[in-house]
Design an enzyme around this catalytic site. Sequence first.
Site, mmCIF file in Angstrom:
data_model
loop_
_atom_site.group_PDB
_atom_site.id
_atom_site.type_symbol
_atom_site.label_atom_id
_atom_site.label_comp_id
_atom_site.label_asym_id
_atom_site.label_seq_id
_atom_site.Cartn_x
_atom_site.Cartn_y
_atom_site.Cartn_z
ATOM 1 N N ARG A 43 17.441 6.008 -18.294
ATOM 2 C CA ARG A 43 16.657 4.936 -18.929
ATOM 3 C C ARG A 43 16.401 5.237 -20.419
ATOM 4 O O ARG A 43 15.365 4.892 -20.962
ATOM 5 C CB ARG A 43 15.311 4.733 -18.230
ATOM 6 C CG ARG A 43 15.404 4.307 -16.785
ATOM 7 C CD ARG A 43 16.021 2.909 -16.659
ATOM 8 N NE ARG A 43 15.798 2.352 -15.333
ATOM 9 C CZ ARG A 43 16.559 2.571 -14.262
ATOM 10 N NH1 ARG A 43 17.638 3.351 -14.377
ATOM 11 N NH2 ARG A 43 16.283 2.016 -13.111
ATOM 12 N N SER A 64 10.693 -1.911 -12.404
ATOM 13 C CA SER A 64 9.967 -0.633 -12.386
ATOM 14 C C SER A 64 9.101 -0.527 -13.632
ATOM 15 O O SER A 64 9.615 -0.593 -14.748
ATOM 16 C CB SER A 64 10.942 0.539 -12.402
ATOM 17 O OG SER A 64 11.794 0.485 -11.300
ATOM 18 N N GLU A 105 8.174 2.884 -18.107
ATOM 19 C CA GLU A 105 9.549 2.519 -18.454
ATOM 20 C C GLU A 105 9.510 1.278 -19.341
ATOM 21 O O GLU A 105 10.317 1.098 -20.251
ATOM 22 C CB GLU A 105 10.351 2.235 -17.187
ATOM 23 C CG GLU A 105 11.793 1.929 -17.494
ATOM 24 C CD GLU A 105 12.557 1.350 -16.320
ATOM 25 O OE1 GLU A 105 13.202 0.310 -16.518
ATOM 26 O OE2 GLU A 105 12.520 1.943 -15.232
HETATM 27 N N1 EPU Z 1 8.872 4.846 -2.362
HETATM 28 C C1 EPU Z 1 7.652 4.869 -1.735
HETATM 29 N N2 EPU Z 1 6.778 3.829 -1.960
HETATM 30 C C2 EPU Z 1 7.094 2.794 -2.768
HETATM 31 C C3 EPU Z 1 8.357 2.774 -3.418
HETATM 32 C C4 EPU Z 1 9.222 3.827 -3.207
HETATM 33 O O1 EPU Z 1 7.345 5.792 -0.988
HETATM 34 O O2 EPU Z 1 6.273 1.879 -2.896
HETATM 35 C C5 EPU Z 1 9.844 5.914 -2.084
HETATM 36 C C6 EPU Z 1 10.931 5.394 -1.145
HETATM 37 O O3 EPU Z 1 10.597 5.572 0.165
HETATM 38 C C7 EPU Z 1 12.124 6.246 -1.510
HETATM 39 C C8 EPU Z 1 11.884 6.566 -2.967
HETATM 40 O O4 EPU Z 1 10.536 6.274 -3.254
HETATM 41 O O5 EPU Z 1 12.109 7.464 -0.808
HETATM 42 C C9 EPU Z 1 12.821 5.826 -3.899
HETATM 43 O O6 EPU Z 1 12.647 4.429 -3.772
HETATM 44 P P1 EPU Z 1 13.793 3.380 -4.193
HETATM 45 O O7 EPU Z 1 15.095 3.786 -3.626
HETATM 46 O O8 EPU Z 1 13.267 2.026 -3.911
HETATM 47 O O9 EPU Z 1 13.992 3.584 -5.729
HETATM 48 P P2 EPU Z 1 12.985 3.852 -6.916
HETATM 49 O O10 EPU Z 1 13.091 5.273 -7.325
HETATM 50 O O11 EPU Z 1 11.645 3.349 -6.558
HETATM 51 C C10 EPU Z 1 14.798 3.325 -8.778
HETATM 52 C C11 EPU Z 1 14.865 2.504 -10.039
HETATM 53 C C12 EPU Z 1 15.028 1.031 -9.698
HETATM 54 C C13 EPU Z 1 16.313 0.871 -8.913
HETATM 55 C C14 EPU Z 1 16.225 1.741 -7.635
HETATM 56 C C15 EPU Z 1 17.469 1.753 -6.822
HETATM 57 C C16 EPU Z 1 13.596 3.753 -11.686
HETATM 58 C C17 EPU Z 1 12.327 3.839 -12.465
HETATM 59 N N3 EPU Z 1 13.678 2.735 -10.833
HETATM 60 O O12 EPU Z 1 13.607 2.928 -8.070
HETATM 61 O O13 EPU Z 1 15.168 0.301 -10.920
HETATM 62 O O14 EPU Z 1 16.536 -0.480 -8.545
HETATM 63 O O15 EPU Z 1 15.957 3.127 -8.020
HETATM 64 O O16 EPU Z 1 18.458 2.494 -7.481
HETATM 65 O O17 EPU Z 1 14.469 4.589 -11.854
HETATM 66 C C18 EPU Z 1 14.121 -1.055 -12.555
HETATM 67 O O18 EPU Z 1 14.458 -0.213 -13.379
HETATM 68 O O19 EPU Z 1 13.476 -2.095 -12.879
HETATM 69 C C19 EPU Z 1 14.421 -0.836 -11.150
HETATM 70 C C20 EPU Z 1 13.995 -1.654 -10.190
#
Ligand code: EPU
Length: 337
Positions: A162, A237, A333
Amino acid sequence: MTIINNASLKSFNTFGIDAKAQSYCDISTIEDLSTILKNYGDVPLFILGGGSNMLLTKDIDALVLHINLKGIEVVSETKNSVVIKAMAGENWHNFVLWCLNHNFGGIENLSLIPGNIGTAPIQNIGAYGVELKDVFVSCEALKIDDQSIKTFSKSDCNFGYRESVFKQDLKGQYIITSVNLELKKTEHVLRTDYGVIKNELDTNGITKPSIQDVSNAVIAIRQSKLPDPKIIGNSGSFFKNPIISAKAFIELERNFPDVPSYKVSDETIKVPAGWLIEKAGFKGKRFNDYGVHSKQALVLVNYGNATGKEIFELAQLIQKTVKRLFNIQIETEVNII
Ligand code: EPU
């Protein structure tokens, strides 16, 4: 080219914040952009793209230039690949769909990311194991102070998680006008290793997915977890996933054995901010017209008439609480204006 005074920016930011611009101009050609920069060089300027990665906490005392340059063209191709030039004002997801219609692969995992082409390199958008930098060739940008045009190669952009040079050393100096991406015409390389994508494909009985199938899976996953900005204001995010030292992670895991993590290097580990925020009790919390999304704690939302200041104060409270509970500083972010 018309300049409008005292314009509402509500429909130009995906958070739907009703901030005002001192003045506003829609820019649809590079000539207009150059002219306006020449003529208004001493007026404070604010460059607006898709408005999908910012929180407006106040009115903008500047001339807002809304970059609305349009066009998509193939600039070169070989048997297996194609280089496409897309203008900065094209909507990112519409561009992904255009590529899918032409069977050009490489960005299907980035389906449904809000925002425009021109902002994609600024924060190196990414999702489900793919980042813009994986297909990025170059971008063209106009230097604000002398209107010279510069082409930035991939290495010039200094991409990170990012991150790019446009958020760091060159912040506020250039306006990206177009982006060139290299995509595959044949022998598509699918990235379906991400657990949720695999599950979605399995559920639909798809064993030999096409790029269209992967895109459909990503769309279904995003729609199930992320609010549609047209219905509930948000910026995806709100925070970045923090990267902590392996030592700090051992300590964290001792106290919270169920913490998810991804190894970044031998010394560093990425922890999902969504998990930390959920554990801190904020998931689904609503205060007046704003709050934390109920299906993804990383996303802050505007239910209607929240102000940017209210959402920013909630973000600060979340940061403080996460710091107190886990001793981890989470960074936004989204750009706070
Ligand atoms: N999780 C929780 N609670 C929540 C959300 C997530 O426990 O409310 C845990 C999930 O269980 C999982 C982990 O966090 O173990 C990761 O969650 P997820 O795969 O949904 O991805 P993320 O890390 O929350 C990132 C990006 C997203 C992107 C997804 C999928 C960042 C800041 N965000 O989210 O990007 O879509 O991975 O690759 O890196 C964006 O930038 O706007 C965005 C949505």
